[in-house]
Design a protein around this motif. Sequence first.
Motif, PDB file in Angstrom:
ATOM      1  N   GLY A 174      18.945  14.362 -30.248  1.00  0.00           N
ATOM      2  CA  GLY A 174      20.003  15.330 -30.433  1.00  0.00           C
ATOM      3  C   GLY A 174      20.287  15.608 -31.891  1.00  0.00           C
ATOM      4  O   GLY A 174      19.858  14.863 -32.779  1.00  0.00           O
ATOM      5  N   ALA A 175      21.012  16.707 -32.124  1.00  0.00           N
ATOM      6  CA  ALA A 175      21.437  17.091 -33.466  1.00  0.00           C
ATOM      7  C   ALA A 175      22.917  17.434 -33.415  1.00  0.00           C
ATOM      8  O   ALA A 175      23.341  18.241 -32.578  1.00  0.00           O
ATOM      9  CB  ALA A 175      20.627  18.286 -33.974  1.00  0.00           C
ATOM     10  N   ASP A 176      23.691  16.801 -34.288  1.00  0.00           N
ATOM     11  CA  ASP A 176      25.127  17.031 -34.358  1.00  0.00           C
ATOM     12  C   ASP A 176      25.397  18.226 -35.265  1.00  0.00           C
ATOM     13  O   ASP A 176      24.849  18.322 -36.359  1.00  0.00           O
ATOM     14  CB  ASP A 176      25.823  15.779 -34.894  1.00  0.00           C
ATOM     15  CG  ASP A 176      27.322  15.810 -34.671  1.00  0.00           C
ATOM     16  OD1 ASP A 176      27.976  16.704 -35.232  1.00  0.00           O
ATOM     17  OD2 ASP A 176      27.837  14.933 -33.949  1.00  0.00           O
ATOM     18  N   PHE A 177      26.259  19.143 -34.817  1.00  0.00           N
ATOM     19  CA  PHE A 177      26.509  20.357 -35.587  1.00  0.00           C
ATOM     20  C   PHE A 177      27.226  20.071 -36.907  1.00  0.00           C
ATOM     21  O   PHE A 177      27.025  20.763 -37.897  1.00  0.00           O
ATOM     22  CB  PHE A 177      27.322  21.360 -34.768  1.00  0.00           C
ATOM     23  CG  PHE A 177      26.577  21.866 -33.560  1.00  0.00           C
ATOM     24  CD1 PHE A 177      25.319  22.425 -33.691  1.00  0.00           C
ATOM     25  CD2 PHE A 177      27.131  21.778 -32.297  1.00  0.00           C
ATOM     26  CE1 PHE A 177      24.620  22.894 -32.586  1.00  0.00           C
ATOM     27  CE2 PHE A 177      26.447  22.247 -31.182  1.00  0.00           C
ATOM     28  CZ  PHE A 177      25.190  22.804 -31.327  1.00  0.00           C
TER      29      PHE A 177
ATOM     30  N   GLU B 218      30.665  18.197 -31.916  1.00  0.00           N
ATOM     31  CA  GLU B 218      29.792  18.807 -30.913  1.00  0.00           C
ATOM     32  C   GLU B 218      28.333  18.642 -31.331  1.00  0.00           C
ATOM     33  O   GLU B 218      28.028  18.559 -32.524  1.00  0.00           O
ATOM     34  CB  GLU B 218      30.122  20.293 -30.738  1.00  0.00           C
ATOM     35  CG  GLU B 218      31.506  20.562 -30.183  1.00  0.00           C
ATOM     36  CD  GLU B 218      32.598  20.430 -31.229  1.00  0.00           C
ATOM     37  OE1 GLU B 218      32.348  20.761 -32.404  1.00  0.00           O
ATOM     38  OE2 GLU B 218      33.696  19.962 -30.878  1.00  0.00           O
ATOM     39  N   PHE B 219      27.438  18.635 -30.337  1.00  0.00           N
ATOM     40  CA  PHE B 219      26.024  18.405 -30.610  1.00  0.00           C
ATOM     41  C   PHE B 219      25.177  19.058 -29.526  1.00  0.00           C
ATOM     42  O   PHE B 219      25.667  19.428 -28.459  1.00  0.00           O
ATOM     43  CB  PHE B 219      25.729  16.907 -30.673  1.00  0.00           C
ATOM     44  CG  PHE B 219      26.385  16.108 -29.580  1.00  0.00           C
ATOM     45  CD1 PHE B 219      25.806  15.996 -28.324  1.00  0.00           C
ATOM     46  CD2 PHE B 219      27.609  15.489 -29.798  1.00  0.00           C
ATOM     47  CE1 PHE B 219      26.415  15.281 -27.318  1.00  0.00           C
ATOM     48  CE2 PHE B 219      28.235  14.770 -28.788  1.00  0.00           C
ATOM     49  CZ  PHE B 219      27.640  14.662 -27.547  1.00  0.00           C
ATOM     50  N   ILE B 220      23.897  19.186 -29.808  1.00  0.00           N
ATOM     51  CA  ILE B 220      22.928  19.703 -28.836  1.00  0.00           C
ATOM     52  C   ILE B 220      21.918  18.607 -28.539  1.00  0.00           C
ATOM     53  O   ILE B 220      21.525  17.858 -29.436  1.00  0.00           O
ATOM     54  CB  ILE B 220      22.232  20.977 -29.360  1.00  0.00           C
ATOM     55  CG1 ILE B 220      21.345  21.586 -28.271  1.00  0.00           C
ATOM     56  CG2 ILE B 220      21.443  20.705 -30.632  1.00  0.00           C
ATOM     57  CD1 ILE B 220      20.849  22.987 -28.625  1.00  0.00           C
TER      58      ILE B 220
ATOM     59  N   VAL C 227      18.172  20.856 -21.618  1.00  0.00           N
ATOM     60  CA  VAL C 227      18.835  21.125 -22.891  1.00  0.00           C
ATOM     61  C   VAL C 227      20.320  21.258 -22.594  1.00  0.00           C
ATOM     62  O   VAL C 227      20.717  21.830 -21.565  1.00  0.00           O
ATOM     63  CB  VAL C 227      18.287  22.401 -23.570  1.00  0.00           C
ATOM     64  CG1 VAL C 227      18.466  23.625 -22.686  1.00  0.00           C
ATOM     65  CG2 VAL C 227      18.948  22.622 -24.927  1.00  0.00           C
ATOM     66  N   SER C 228      21.158  20.698 -23.456  1.00  0.00           N
ATOM     67  CA  SER C 228      22.596  20.728 -23.201  1.00  0.00           C
ATOM     68  C   SER C 228      23.364  20.750 -24.509  1.00  0.00           C
ATOM     69  O   SER C 228      22.861  20.317 -25.556  1.00  0.00           O
ATOM     70  CB  SER C 228      23.024  19.511 -22.366  1.00  0.00           C
ATOM     71  OG  SER C 228      22.753  18.308 -23.063  1.00  0.00           O
ATOM     72  N   ILE C 229      24.564  21.272 -24.417  1.00  0.00           N
ATOM     73  CA  ILE C 229      25.531  21.214 -25.522  1.00  0.00           C
ATOM     74  C   ILE C 229      26.689  20.354 -25.054  1.00  0.00           C
ATOM     75  O   ILE C 229      27.196  20.523 -23.945  1.00  0.00           O
ATOM     76  CB  ILE C 229      26.016  22.615 -25.906  1.00  0.00           C
ATOM     77  CG1 ILE C 229      24.857  23.451 -26.452  1.00  0.00           C
ATOM     78  CG2 ILE C 229      27.137  22.546 -26.939  1.00  0.00           C
ATOM     79  CD1 ILE C 229      25.228  24.880 -26.784  1.00  0.00           C
TER      80      ILE C 229
ATOM     81  N   GLY D  87      24.693  21.927 -19.518  1.00  0.00           N
ATOM     82  CA  GLY D  87      23.272  22.073 -19.796  1.00  0.00           C
ATOM     83  C   GLY D  87      22.505  22.816 -18.729  1.00  0.00           C
ATOM     84  O   GLY D  87      23.067  23.283 -17.722  1.00  0.00           O
ATOM     85  N   LEU D  88      21.207  22.912 -18.956  1.00  0.00           N
ATOM     86  CA  LEU D  88      20.288  23.580 -18.040  1.00  0.00           C
ATOM     87  C   LEU D  88      19.103  22.664 -17.781  1.00  0.00           C
ATOM     88  O   LEU D  88      18.486  22.152 -18.724  1.00  0.00           O
ATOM     89  CB  LEU D  88      19.802  24.901 -18.641  1.00  0.00           C
ATOM     90  CG  LEU D  88      18.864  25.747 -17.769  1.00  0.00           C
ATOM     91  CD1 LEU D  88      19.631  26.301 -16.572  1.00  0.00           C
ATOM     92  CD2 LEU D  88      18.255  26.884 -18.591  1.00  0.00           C
ATOM     93  N   ASN D  89      18.771  22.456 -16.490  1.00  0.00           N
ATOM     94  CA  ASN D  89      17.657  21.604 -16.088  1.00  0.00           C
ATOM     95  C   ASN D  89      16.504  22.444 -15.548  1.00  0.00           C
ATOM     96  O   ASN D  89      16.719  23.404 -14.804  1.00  0.00           O
ATOM     97  CB  ASN D  89      18.092  20.622 -14.992  1.00  0.00           C
ATOM     98  CG  ASN D  89      19.054  19.572 -15.511  1.00  0.00           C
ATOM     99  OD1 ASN D  89      19.065  19.263 -16.704  1.00  0.00           O
ATOM    100  ND2 ASN D  89      19.856  19.021 -14.619  1.00  0.00           N
ATOM    101  N   LEU D  90      15.287  22.065 -15.921  1.00  0.00           N
ATOM    102  CA  LEU D  90      14.068  22.650 -15.372  1.00  0.00           C
ATOM    103  C   LEU D  90      13.270  21.511 -14.755  1.00  0.00           C
ATOM    104  O   LEU D  90      12.845  20.593 -15.459  1.00  0.00           O
ATOM    105  CB  LEU D  90      13.238  23.347 -16.452  1.00  0.00           C
ATOM    106  CG  LEU D  90      13.780  24.651 -17.048  1.00  0.00           C
ATOM    107  CD1 LEU D  90      14.843  24.348 -18.116  1.00  0.00           C
ATOM    108  CD2 LEU D  90      12.655  25.461 -17.678  1.00  0.00           C
TER     109      LEU D  90
END
Length: 271
Positions: free
Chosen positions: A44-47, A261-263, A232-234, A219-222
């Motif tokens: 993840g990456a923190d904003f 917040e982070f992604i 991928v999620s926020i 988030g969104l799951n595939l």
Amino acid sequence: MNKFFSFLMTALFSAALSAETDPAETTKDTLGDKFYVQIEAGFGADFTGTPGRISEIEDFTDIDDQTGHLVYLSDALMKNQFGVSVGLDFNWRIFQKTSGEGAGELYFGFGFDLQYWAPTSKVSSFYIRDYYYHQEEEYNSFLQLHYMRVPVMLNIAYDFKVNAGKLRRVGPKFSAGINNNFFILEYDYNPENEDMEEDFEQFADSIEFHQLSFSWSLGLNLVFSNRCFLAVSIGGDKGSEKIRRYLFTPDSGRVLYNHHEFIMFETGYRF
């Protein structure tokens, strides 16, 4: 750490390549379980790069005595911009539509993650020197923060049926719960400077090792026919907003345990 990031990137690309559409794909749909366990790993990456917010005076500036250039105090503060995560989810199907528009499964469950956010910047010797006597400090003094998260979350997700080659489910996931925040301050100072030693130790003591906060993610799951998935999620945390202590000067006050917040990018497998 670099090897772990490389492994995660390789896993993500491998999963993506395995999802290439094949018109002749006739793999049987084995998803839609009444119950499944999901193991996941990602990064993840923190904003903001901070476990809490920098004070309102985030763009406070100073002059570098050696170069004469403006420097931003926020650039020297302790940051944790990137992290790695592993987790486990347990999910139960509470609704299913087998065909027609909106066909898919609604799941409810819970899970937890173990995350480590490494220090990506620290309070450097330049700012410490500038605070202590405004003179050159030969000793390489610094402070940096190690940050760990252990969120325990309730999950609700809907998997829409699709038939795009190996891609068989796409859907949103929302999670909310309690996050366990763990903070460890690492520092070094000039052992000949008693004032510095006392200040560093007091600052370290003022940081509470463990704090709880509300946590959320969307988030969104595939999900693919081989039961692997990409997600991928926020997300973010909402803490106490209590100012714990000023660091060196009121202009660089930090609010630990505040919101951030982070992604996240994750891959894994459903058992």
